[in-house]
Design an enzyme around this catalytic site. Structure first.
Site: not given
Lengths: 433, 433
Positions: B214, B237, B259, B262, B328-329, B362, B421
């Site tokens: 969360n 999502s 979806q 969710h 996302e998908h 999933d 260097h």
């Protein structure tokens, strides 16, 4: 002046832990100031950039324009001394060749049940490269950040570099030209990061911002993370050298000080099993400090954060100490370097053998000099081609392979109380379920 | 109820941009609270964990102990219904097999001048896996986070899961057992993240923390980033389905709602060139909403964030819309899916063809379900084996190859004002320089 810790002493672990845990960078409380600067750029775009640049860089962008034209970059390149041109060219070619080997392979295959799986790598659409102004403005950093992006195939590379009072390092512009960067803006600070993340009338936003910067730039990158991608927030530089009795104390001292000259907060640590080498290196450090141009900075770094760790058995003790320190740079200046390699898990880059001073890796070795600092080598890697690409996974089922996966999918969806998930399979396999 | 946008309408771009830019997650102002909780755990260790768990989870850890014993995990596994056991086993095996193909190759080679370069991948020493308590406690997420770590070779995997009032999802413990996790603590929230990052008397710190949580958990991960590595901060999502006239509106509606169920902040978008399919899908959505168990959540998600984008030419218009949304998908429910693939750059995962509902991915498809949300697919990738490994670069020069690289290194070091260097090369090649 040199801090010696002996692994045979009873308080060694405690003092070593203090060395490992010691925070070297100063926390800067610039969160609120950066937040309001980002808000100003989002609201007022170019006008805010012009105001901030007037205030912080004493530059009138309304007169000069925001962009540095490609012709200016080319002129900078043409104006370089021939040996510097050749050196940058060598660096570019070696970095490019090495990073080409990092291009990842796509994958696509059908498994035993005929399901097709795979993944595909694609370059990011655009990247913003932050380059600091003033003395920490390094052409080598331009190449190290830009070349992997080019190799990845990023079509749009944008550079921002502040030009305080109009001052700009021609070698930086020349390196940008060499790396094929054509879009450059004379802005810096949190306002430049905001412009790259959100865009203004003149500057189109990018999808990822990379490159080093001061506390304001680092905080701005933190705040825009999520809106765009960012690279690691770099802390002060570090080297650990593991050396046996055969190592040259003068060479080692030079390597320790090459790190220390970066920054008073840099850290250089020698681990050896030779008391004679330890003593001789500490002496050589003092001798070289006395004559080196950045001796004041290096001396403070060595006094505050440097250390010589004297162990009884190099092969047995050094790897555990190195893994705990997880240094950005590790030199293995010992005959048994290759044998020690498998035991070392946490290091950004390893420089193997007596003839591999870390400084070569900073410029022309070919590997990247943007490496994880502050023990981040425990969980992250140096900059590379993968940082400029992303992977999309692929799944393709046929009616038959879906039928074979339907039962376990529906069982799991039901167990998680996600009946809509279950339904999306059921409608395809059972009609209306 | 359904939002229709037509690409032929004059305000399409403006309304589409609003859809792309719309923030769906609520900002939570928990920074200060989280900061003080982390400080408390750093100062008082287990005692702070016990206090916070008493306060937030109404659990007395002093009585139960912090750890959930491996025997408890095994008992949970043994107690599962046979079909759920089989489904988890299928998921485990398919995820494991797919991720094995992601194990990266080491590289070591000598280049034209005899310089040896390369890189080596090593697993992280330890990883902490956060698992939310209560209803969002998903066994599939345990597998998706743990299996790639196991495949990478991470020797120590620690799981934390809050057990409010003693309640715990047996399927989550069973999945942990299946994934080979043996170290589990019954803690959650910002305090669990602090314990994983800094350690307590009971819990040894880890080097990276992954897993969903969360707003408190997300903020805690942000604050400990740098001390440890973290995965992406996940947002709500999303799915985008690209469908042609031949797609089944009932199947599409089920996918869009899978979806939407969710989270009220989830987003489902259909892109099609068929007005008839658009209408039919919207109707099917309404019909399915009326009967689905999580219909209230899904209805709010669809009403607030769902959309149907009607275009004239699917092959020409859809890829640009998808790339801007960077979902996302992505489902390509169209005959021309394969032909469209090369034009799509920004998506976490692509589900190809009419028979690949996202829900299979999933659970048992084999690819990872932890994917970039909120347009992060423009610059980042789904979870994989690489997220549990780091790359160390290697450089090894001989006297001869160092001699060949000395001049350009010294020229660049000098140009950058880093004479230390330069010196580290000079002492090896010129004697005292």
């Amino acid at each position: 002046m040199t801090l010696f810790l002996r692994s045979t002493e009873p308080d060694f672990q405690q003092r070593f832990d203090a060395l490992v845990q010691g925070r070297r960078d100063q926390p800067h409380d610039v969160q609120d100031a950066v937040r309001s600067m980002i808000a100003a750029v989002r609201e007022r775009g170019d006008a805010a950039l012009i105001e901030f640049t007037e205030r912080f860089d004493h530059m009138n962008l309304a007169e000069t324009g925001l962009a540095i034209a490609p012709e200016e970059l080319e002129a900078a390149w043409n104006g370089l001394a021939p040996d510097l041109k050749a050196a940058l060219q060598t660096a570019y070619e070696r970095i490019e060749k090495h990073h080409r080997r990092q291009i990842p392979a796509d994958d696509r295959y059908a498994d035993a049940i005929g399901a097709e799986l795979g993944h595909r790598w694609t370059p990011l659409d655009s990247v913003g490269l932050y380059v600091p102004g003033g003395k920490a403005s390094y052409p080598s950093s331009v190449l190290m950040n830009a070349v992997p992006a080019k190799v990845a195939g990023v079509p749009r590379l944008v550079m921002v570099v502040p030009t305080p009072k109009g001052e700009v390092n021609p070698a930086v512009l020349a390196a940008a030209h060499l790396a094929g960067i054509r879009e450059v803006y004379r802005i810096g600070g949190a306002q430049a990061v905001a412009a790259l993340a959100y865009g203004t009338e003149t500057i189109k936003p990018v999808v990822k911002i990379v490159g080093p910067g001061n506390a304001w730039v680092a905080e701005a990158k933190r705040q825009v993370f999520g809106v765009v991608g960012i690279d690691m927030i770099a802390g002060p530089s570090e080297v650990v050298a593991v050396a046996d009795a055969k190592a040259d104390p003068v060479w080692l001292a030079a390597d320790l000080l090459a790190q220390a000259e970066h920054d008073e907060a840099a850290q250089s640590i020698l681990i050896t099993d030779s008391p004679a080498l330890a003593e001789a290196t500490a002496k050589a450090v003092d001798a070289q400090l006395a004559v080196m141009p950045r001796g004041v900075i290096a001396a403070k770094s060595w006094a505050d954060h440097g250390a010589v760790l004297l162990v009884s058995d190099l092969a047995k003790e050094a790897p555990a100490l190195v893994n705990a320190l997880a240094p950005e740079h590790l030199e293995l200046a010992c005959d048994e370097a290759e044998a020690m390699l498998p035991a070392i898990r946490n290091a950004g880059a390893i420089f193997i053998g007596h003839f591999t001073p870390e400084a070569v890796g900073d410029y022309v070795g070919g590997s990247n000099h943007v490496l994880p600092t502050s023990r981040a080598a425990r969980f992250s890697s140096g900059l590379g081609v993968l940082d400029y690409m992303k992977r999309t996974s692929l799944l393709k089922l046929s009616r038959e392979s879906l039928a074979l996966l339907a039962a376990p999918t529906m069982t799991l969806a039901e167990a998680e109380g996600l009946f809509g998930h279950r339904q999306s399979v059921a409608v395809r396999t059972n009609g209306s379920d």
